[in-house]
Write a protein that holds these residues in place. Structure first.
Motif, short mmCIF file in Angstrom:
data_model
loop_
_atom_site.label_atom_id
_atom_site.label_comp_id
_atom_site.label_asym_id
_atom_site.label_seq_id
_atom_site.Cartn_x
_atom_site.Cartn_y
_atom_site.Cartn_z
N PRO A 127 -28.77 -11.40 -26.75
CA PRO A 127 -28.16 -10.91 -28.00
C PRO A 127 -28.10 -12.00 -29.07
CG PRO A 127 -26.92 -10.15 -26.10
CD PRO A 127 -27.94 -11.11 -25.57
N GLY A 258 -32.47 -24.05 -27.10
CA GLY A 258 -31.34 -23.35 -26.49
C GLY A 258 -30.95 -24.05 -25.20
N SER A 259 -30.11 -23.38 -24.43
CA SER A 259 -29.66 -23.96 -23.17
C SER A 259 -30.84 -24.24 -22.26
CB SER A 259 -28.70 -23.00 -22.48
OG SER A 259 -28.50 -23.40 -21.13
N ASP A 320 -18.10 -23.29 -24.50
CA ASP A 320 -17.85 -23.12 -23.08
C ASP A 320 -16.35 -22.93 -22.90
OD1 ASP A 320 -20.37 -23.67 -21.28
OD2 ASP A 320 -20.53 -24.91 -23.05
N CYS A 353 -11.88 -13.78 -24.38
CA CYS A 353 -10.94 -14.17 -23.33
C CYS A 353 -11.64 -13.98 -21.99
CB CYS A 353 -9.69 -13.31 -23.45
SG CYS A 353 -8.65 -13.44 -22.00
N PRO A 355 -11.85 -14.53 -17.61
CA PRO A 355 -10.93 -14.54 -16.46
C PRO A 355 -10.41 -15.97 -16.23
CG PRO A 355 -13.00 -13.46 -15.90
CD PRO A 355 -13.21 -14.10 -17.22
N GLN B 128 -20.46 -27.29 -19.39
CA GLN B 128 -21.88 -27.28 -19.00
C GLN B 128 -22.52 -28.64 -19.29
OE1 GLN B 128 -23.84 -24.40 -17.67
NE2 GLN B 128 -24.84 -26.31 -17.10
N GLY B 258 -29.70 -27.62 -26.90
CA GLY B 258 -28.68 -26.61 -26.60
C GLY B 258 -28.66 -25.57 -27.70
N SER B 259 -27.63 -24.75 -27.69
CA SER B 259 -27.50 -23.70 -28.71
C SER B 259 -27.44 -24.32 -30.10
CB SER B 259 -26.23 -22.89 -28.46
OG SER B 259 -25.94 -22.10 -29.61
N PHE B 319 -27.39 -15.39 -20.60
CA PHE B 319 -26.37 -16.35 -20.96
C PHE B 319 -25.56 -15.84 -22.15
CE2 PHE B 319 -29.41 -18.53 -18.45
CZ PHE B 319 -28.63 -19.33 -17.64
N ASP B 320 -25.90 -14.68 -22.64
CA ASP B 320 -25.09 -14.04 -23.66
C ASP B 320 -24.57 -12.73 -23.09
OD1 ASP B 320 -25.24 -15.48 -26.44
OD2 ASP B 320 -27.16 -15.76 -25.44
N PRO B 321 -23.43 -12.26 -23.59
CA PRO B 321 -22.76 -11.11 -22.98
C PRO B 321 -23.61 -9.83 -22.98
CG PRO B 321 -21.33 -12.23 -24.53
CD PRO B 321 -22.69 -12.81 -24.72
N ALA B 352 -19.09 -14.27 -15.52
CA ALA B 352 -17.81 -14.18 -16.21
C ALA B 352 -17.68 -12.80 -16.80
CB ALA B 352 -17.74 -15.23 -17.32
N CYS B 353 -16.47 -12.25 -16.70
CA CYS B 353 -16.19 -10.95 -17.31
C CYS B 353 -15.51 -11.19 -18.64
CB CYS B 353 -15.29 -10.16 -16.37
SG CYS B 353 -14.59 -8.71 -17.15
N LEU B 354 -16.12 -10.70 -19.71
CA LEU B 354 -15.58 -10.91 -21.05
C LEU B 354 -14.87 -9.64 -21.52
CD1 LEU B 354 -18.70 -12.58 -22.73
CD2 LEU B 354 -16.99 -13.61 -21.26
N GLN B 360 -21.47 -12.03 -18.28
CA GLN B 360 -22.28 -13.17 -18.67
C GLN B 360 -22.50 -14.08 -17.46
OE1 GLN B 360 -20.31 -15.52 -21.62
NE2 GLN B 360 -22.22 -16.15 -22.57
N THR B 363 -23.67 -20.77 -15.08
CA THR B 363 -24.64 -21.62 -14.38
C THR B 363 -23.96 -22.47 -13.33
OG1 THR B 363 -25.86 -21.77 -16.41
CG2 THR B 363 -26.50 -23.27 -14.68
#
Lengths: 363, 363
Positions: A127, A258-259, A320, A353, A355, B128, B258-259, B319-321, B352-354, B360, B363
């Motif tokens: 995205p 990018g990463s 991050d 946000c 977890p 990271q 990186g980004s 790496f993006d949601p 990760a849950c956003l 997402q 790493t």
């Protein structure tokens, strides 16, 4: 069978002969003149330039039935055939070793000779990659560069959207006949390009999506352009083919980093290692091209958000995850204040946000 | 006051004269020989080389009280003074224009002449970035390159940990006296470096953290090294000073991309634009140095996780949601299966849950 009765029919007629490749087509043009004259030439003249099969095929003339779909297509506004003999033919394509003898064009003919920039990348884009494609393309378009891409899903589609949003619109170079929309999910985009931009194909009407046509099409994407920007690309991908063709055509190649852990950044990193310019914003490209923008947009640079209304907590947040303790330490604010601000920023959609009580910036 | 009664006392004695800079110190060494001979020289000889103030100061000799802390410090194992006259003095430092006349060293003397690589970066590093610093450093260390850094928080500390984990350990070049640990949060790391690695300082015991000493210290970080790897750095930062010094010393500079939206990648991108090598894994550095690793670790390349046990959903995550609909479309799995797998992956800490039902990769 009759000889073709107009210029377009003879240009298209030759292009539809299966055994006649583009190179032989150009050879005939050089030796015998325009297609009408080629059709009028003797078997002896023809076979002195091309093989027996081709000469015989030309001597047989054109079956008018085979051109009926073409004439039906040309009867719609926006639809055009542009040949090497036309002033509308893109002059930049004449610099490449293998310009197509003719182009099917749907949309604005004037865009074909605007200064342009190819913007390409992965169909499996992230995205953020798609947002980058759109904002870079809008800024390039606003700076006077028409955005050229391949109308694939992902980066290509986002690039066209950005180009159409800007001042200099967008050109899609597709790998099918222009009477076919591929991929079908880009139907609305194709319609918008036909209305406000341009679609271009060297392939005859009715040509369906075939894998070997896409790399071939890529030479036209960069051939139309001053340079080629790769937004996101995997290591083995069509975008890297386009970038290689751009180098062979003497075009500048640009890539967004990018990463190192993102598979769709690896292609861009490989290009940068090979000498492509690392770019962080559209101005990096304009600077490299020594391009004087026709209009510099007042919108913020896509790479750095404006600092004027900077929220006191935004500096403490990173890309991050970080917890409230970390934010308190970084910002010097009390944890109560931090919590209140986090809630506000989350409601505004400026942070995510995660977890475990962790927070992260959203660009 | 008496003349210093041993070599170390005379080397240190001269270095403690406030008005005697390193350049004049080296000038005296060239003109009059070792420090003991400098202390034995006449006022006339001394004032022929350096200013009146310095000459008078040398002629006054050394106050033994001023050396008491030094002797106490030297009585501890691990603590050493290494001077330009010692074979333990790092030979790479002799190539730089301004090698310090003496170094305070705490830890292994043998590391000072190992081939080394500087690994530096931001104190405000992302998690990271710190993981990258640690894994690159461990691989470099395992390949026979001692990891040199500045023992700051963030990237530096992670680089030391990685170096200590590997075969070739790590050297911290600090900007304070070696009897002071700065920053205090790195106390445990400093202890480990003293035990298994090395700490180095050119500053006398008791020198507290002063801003102007840190850039000066950076020339030793890259001076000890074959090259300088910048992991994450803001546009105006000490890491970029170290990189500039590395270039001036003829060392190779490497940077991790990186980004384009991450402030701590901007410094790295600026370096790459200026000619630093973009690197994605430790092998990129070894390749550039044409370095034959003394030992290639069997551990996976830090840039790409192993694919053997690849979870069917991990390829679909980026790496993006991305939301469940997107994952269903990308993976071809049913939404029930996707939900069950997401829960499992979240519990394993791999995703990760956003907010907003987005997921997402981690790493």
């Amino acid at each position: 069978m009759p000889l073709p009765d107009d210029d377009i029919a003879s240009w298209v007629g030759l292009s539809l002969i299966p055994v006649l490749g583009d190179e032989s087509y150009r050879k005939l043009l050089r030796a015998l003149g325009e297609p009408k004259e080629i059709y009028a030439a003797s078997y002896a003249s023809l076979s002195g330039v091309v093989g027996k099969d081709v000469a015989e095929s030309i001597r047989r003339g054109i079956n008018p039935d085979s051109l009926a779909p073409l004439y039906a297509w040309l009867s719609h506004e926006h639809n055009h055939i542009v040949t090497l003999a036309d002033t509308e033919y893109p002059q930049t394509l004449l610099q490449i070793p293998d310009p197509p003898p003719l182009l099917y064009v749907k949309g604005r003919l004037d865009l074909l000779n605007l200064p342009a920039m190819a913007v390409v990348g992965s169909r499996n884009a992230t995205p953020q990659g798609q947002m980058n494609a759109e904002s870079f393309s809008r800024n390039l378009s606003d700076s006077g560069l028409c955005v050229v891409s391949g109308m694939a899903l992902g980066i290509d589609a986002a690039a066209h959207r950005g180009g159409l949003d800007g001042m200099s619109s967008s050109i899609a170079v597709v790998g099918t006949g222009l009477d076919i929309v591929y991929p079908s999910r880009n139907h609305a985009l194709a319609h918008e390009l036909a209305q406000h931009g341009t679609l271009v194909s060297e392939f005859p009407l009715g040509t369906t999506a075939m894998a070997h046509n896409f790399p071939r099409r890529n030479r036209i994407i960069c051939g139309l352009s001053l340079g080629c920007l790769v937004i996101e690309a995997a290591i083995r991908s069509g975008s890297l083919i386009t970038a290689r063709l751009a180098v062979e055509q003497g075009r500048e190649v640009f890539a967004i980093p990018g990463s190192i852990h993102s598979p769709v950044s690896k292609g861009c990193h490989a290009l940068i290692k090979q000498g492509a310019k690392l770019v962080e914003c559209a101005n990096d490209i304009l600077d490299e091209l020594k391009w004087l923008p026709s209009k510099i947009p007042v919108a913020a640079d896509e790479a750095s958000p404006p600092d004027g209304n900077r929220h006191p907590l935004l500096d403490a947040l990173g890309f991050d995850p970080v917890g409230i303790d970390g934010l308190t330490a970084r910002s010097g604010l009390t944890s109560d204040t931090v919590c209140a601000m986090l809630l506000e920023l989350e409601l505004e959609g400026r942070i995510a946000c995660l977890p475990g009580g962790l927070y992260q910036l959203i660009t």
